[in-house]
Design an enzyme around this catalytic site. Structure first.
Site, PDB file in Angstrom:
ATOM      1  N   LYS A  48       0.826  -1.202   0.000  1.00 16.77           N
ATOM      2  CA  LYS A  48       0.000   0.000   0.000  1.00 16.77           C
ATOM      3  C   LYS A  48       0.869   1.265   0.000  1.00 16.77           C
ATOM      4  O   LYS A  48       2.087   1.192   0.208  1.00 16.77           O
ATOM      5  CB  LYS A  48      -0.924  -0.031   1.218  1.00 16.77           C
ATOM      6  CG  LYS A  48      -1.901  -1.206   1.188  1.00 16.77           C
ATOM      7  CD  LYS A  48      -2.751  -1.203   2.448  1.00 16.77           C
ATOM      8  CE  LYS A  48      -3.725  -2.352   2.468  1.00 16.77           C
ATOM      9  NZ  LYS A  48      -4.582  -2.314   3.670  1.00 16.77           N
ATOM     10  N   PHE A  57     -16.345   3.443   6.532  1.00 15.13           N
ATOM     11  CA  PHE A  57     -14.950   3.760   6.209  1.00 15.13           C
ATOM     12  C   PHE A  57     -14.610   3.575   4.726  1.00 15.13           C
ATOM     13  O   PHE A  57     -13.457   3.737   4.332  1.00 15.13           O
ATOM     14  CB  PHE A  57     -13.997   2.915   7.068  1.00 15.13           C
ATOM     15  CG  PHE A  57     -14.226   1.426   6.960  1.00 15.13           C
ATOM     16  CD1 PHE A  57     -13.713   0.696   5.901  1.00 15.13           C
ATOM     17  CD2 PHE A  57     -14.970   0.759   7.938  1.00 15.13           C
ATOM     18  CE1 PHE A  57     -13.922  -0.677   5.802  1.00 15.13           C
ATOM     19  CE2 PHE A  57     -15.185  -0.620   7.849  1.00 15.13           C
ATOM     20  CZ  PHE A  57     -14.657  -1.333   6.772  1.00 15.13           C
ATOM     21  N   THR A 114      -4.768  -8.072  10.471  1.00 14.79           N
ATOM     22  CA  THR A 114      -5.093  -6.806   9.807  1.00 14.79           C
ATOM     23  C   THR A 114      -4.701  -5.615  10.671  1.00 14.79           C
ATOM     24  O   THR A 114      -4.141  -4.637  10.182  1.00 14.79           O
ATOM     25  CB  THR A 114      -6.606  -6.752   9.479  1.00 14.79           C
ATOM     26  OG1 THR A 114      -6.917  -7.858   8.630  1.00 14.79           O
ATOM     27  CG2 THR A 114      -6.968  -5.465   8.782  1.00 14.79           C
ATOM     28  N   ARG A 162       3.025  -7.047   9.000  1.00 11.81           N
ATOM     29  CA  ARG A 162       2.294  -6.007   9.737  1.00 11.81           C
ATOM     30  C   ARG A 162       2.794  -5.875  11.169  1.00 11.81           C
ATOM     31  O   ARG A 162       2.809  -4.777  11.724  1.00 11.81           O
ATOM     32  CB  ARG A 162       0.800  -6.300   9.707  1.00 11.81           C
ATOM     33  CG  ARG A 162       0.210  -6.127   8.308  1.00 11.81           C
ATOM     34  CD  ARG A 162      -1.234  -6.543   8.276  1.00 11.81           C
ATOM     35  NE  ARG A 162      -1.837  -6.321   6.976  1.00 11.81           N
ATOM     36  CZ  ARG A 162      -2.799  -7.083   6.485  1.00 11.81           C
ATOM     37  NH1 ARG A 162      -3.258  -8.118   7.186  1.00 11.81           N
ATOM     38  NH2 ARG A 162      -3.315  -6.820   5.302  1.00 11.81           N
ATOM     39  N   ASN A 173      -1.660  -0.371   7.138  1.00 10.96           N
ATOM     40  CA  ASN A 173      -1.082  -1.644   7.575  1.00 10.96           C
ATOM     41  C   ASN A 173      -0.177  -2.284   6.520  1.00 10.96           C
ATOM     42  O   ASN A 173       0.018  -3.482   6.497  1.00 10.96           O
ATOM     43  CB  ASN A 173      -2.177  -2.603   8.048  1.00 10.96           C
ATOM     44  CG  ASN A 173      -3.136  -3.001   6.947  1.00 10.96           C
ATOM     45  OD1 ASN A 173      -2.988  -2.603   5.800  1.00 10.96           O
ATOM     46  ND2 ASN A 173      -4.122  -3.792   7.305  1.00 10.96           N
ATOM     47  N   HIS A 215      -1.745  -5.561   1.390  1.00  7.50           N
ATOM     48  CA  HIS A 215      -3.017  -6.261   1.177  1.00  7.50           C
ATOM     49  C   HIS A 215      -2.710  -7.589   0.515  1.00  7.50           C
ATOM     50  O   HIS A 215      -1.814  -7.675  -0.323  1.00  7.50           O
ATOM     51  CB  HIS A 215      -3.949  -5.463   0.253  1.00  7.50           C
ATOM     52  CG  HIS A 215      -5.074  -6.299  -0.267  1.00  7.50           C
ATOM     53  ND1 HIS A 215      -6.219  -6.527   0.461  1.00  7.50           N
ATOM     54  CD2 HIS A 215      -5.201  -7.018  -1.411  1.00  7.50           C
ATOM     55  CE1 HIS A 215      -7.006  -7.339  -0.226  1.00  7.50           C
ATOM     56  NE2 HIS A 215      -6.414  -7.651  -1.375  1.00  7.50           N
TER      57      HIS A 215
END
Length: 147
Positions: free
Chosen positions: A9, A57, A91, A102, A112, A115
């Site tokens: 990410k 969210f 997560t 993570r 985090n 994915h």
């Protein structure tokens, strides 16, 4: 051979974690068959996160994943989906074990680092969102005899 979609990410890209993360999967014996640094479009993000569309969210997810470049990858290997999930960790980085991606690098749930697909169906769907079949490379590695 099983395939999975993994995406570093924007927070992971900004923190220069691409090499570290790719190295972990290579050392595990998986084969990288597609990879690219890209900016996720709003349309791709909304399709990718469609299951969360009704969640409060959702907008924040889309905004975050489109906020900067991501490193999109397709990995191949025996049990790659389940193993990648274990390697990524929980997560919420606060719940992730040390030694997981993570657990070692995650800051908060929203940031985090990575994915990963959670099922063969999700993997196929996500690979199709971010990759054209011409971008995937099938090849034999000599090391595959040993892992």
């Amino acid at each position: 051979m099983e395939r999975t979609y993994l995406m570093i990410k924007p927070d992971g890209v900004q923190r220069n974690l691409i090499g570290e993360i790719v190295s972990r999967f290579e050392k595990k014996g998986f084969t990288l068959i597609g990879a690219k640094l890209m900016t996720v479009t709003k349309e791709q993000a909304e399709t990718h996160y469609a299951e969360h569309k009704e969640r409060p969210f959702f907008g924040e997810l889309v905004d975050f994943i489109t906020s900067g470049p991501v490193f999109a990858m397709v990995w191949e290997g025996e049990n790659v989906i389940a193993t990648a999930r274990k390697m990524m960790g929980a997560t919420n980085p606060a719940d992730a074990e040390p030694g997981t991606i993570r657990g070692d690098f995650g800051v908060q749930v929203a940031m985090n680092v990575i994915h990963g697909s959670d099922s063969p169906e999700s993997a196929k769907r996500e690979i199709d969102i971010f990759f054209d079949s011409s971008e995937l490379n099938e090849y034999d590695k000599v090391v595959n005899r040993w892992v």
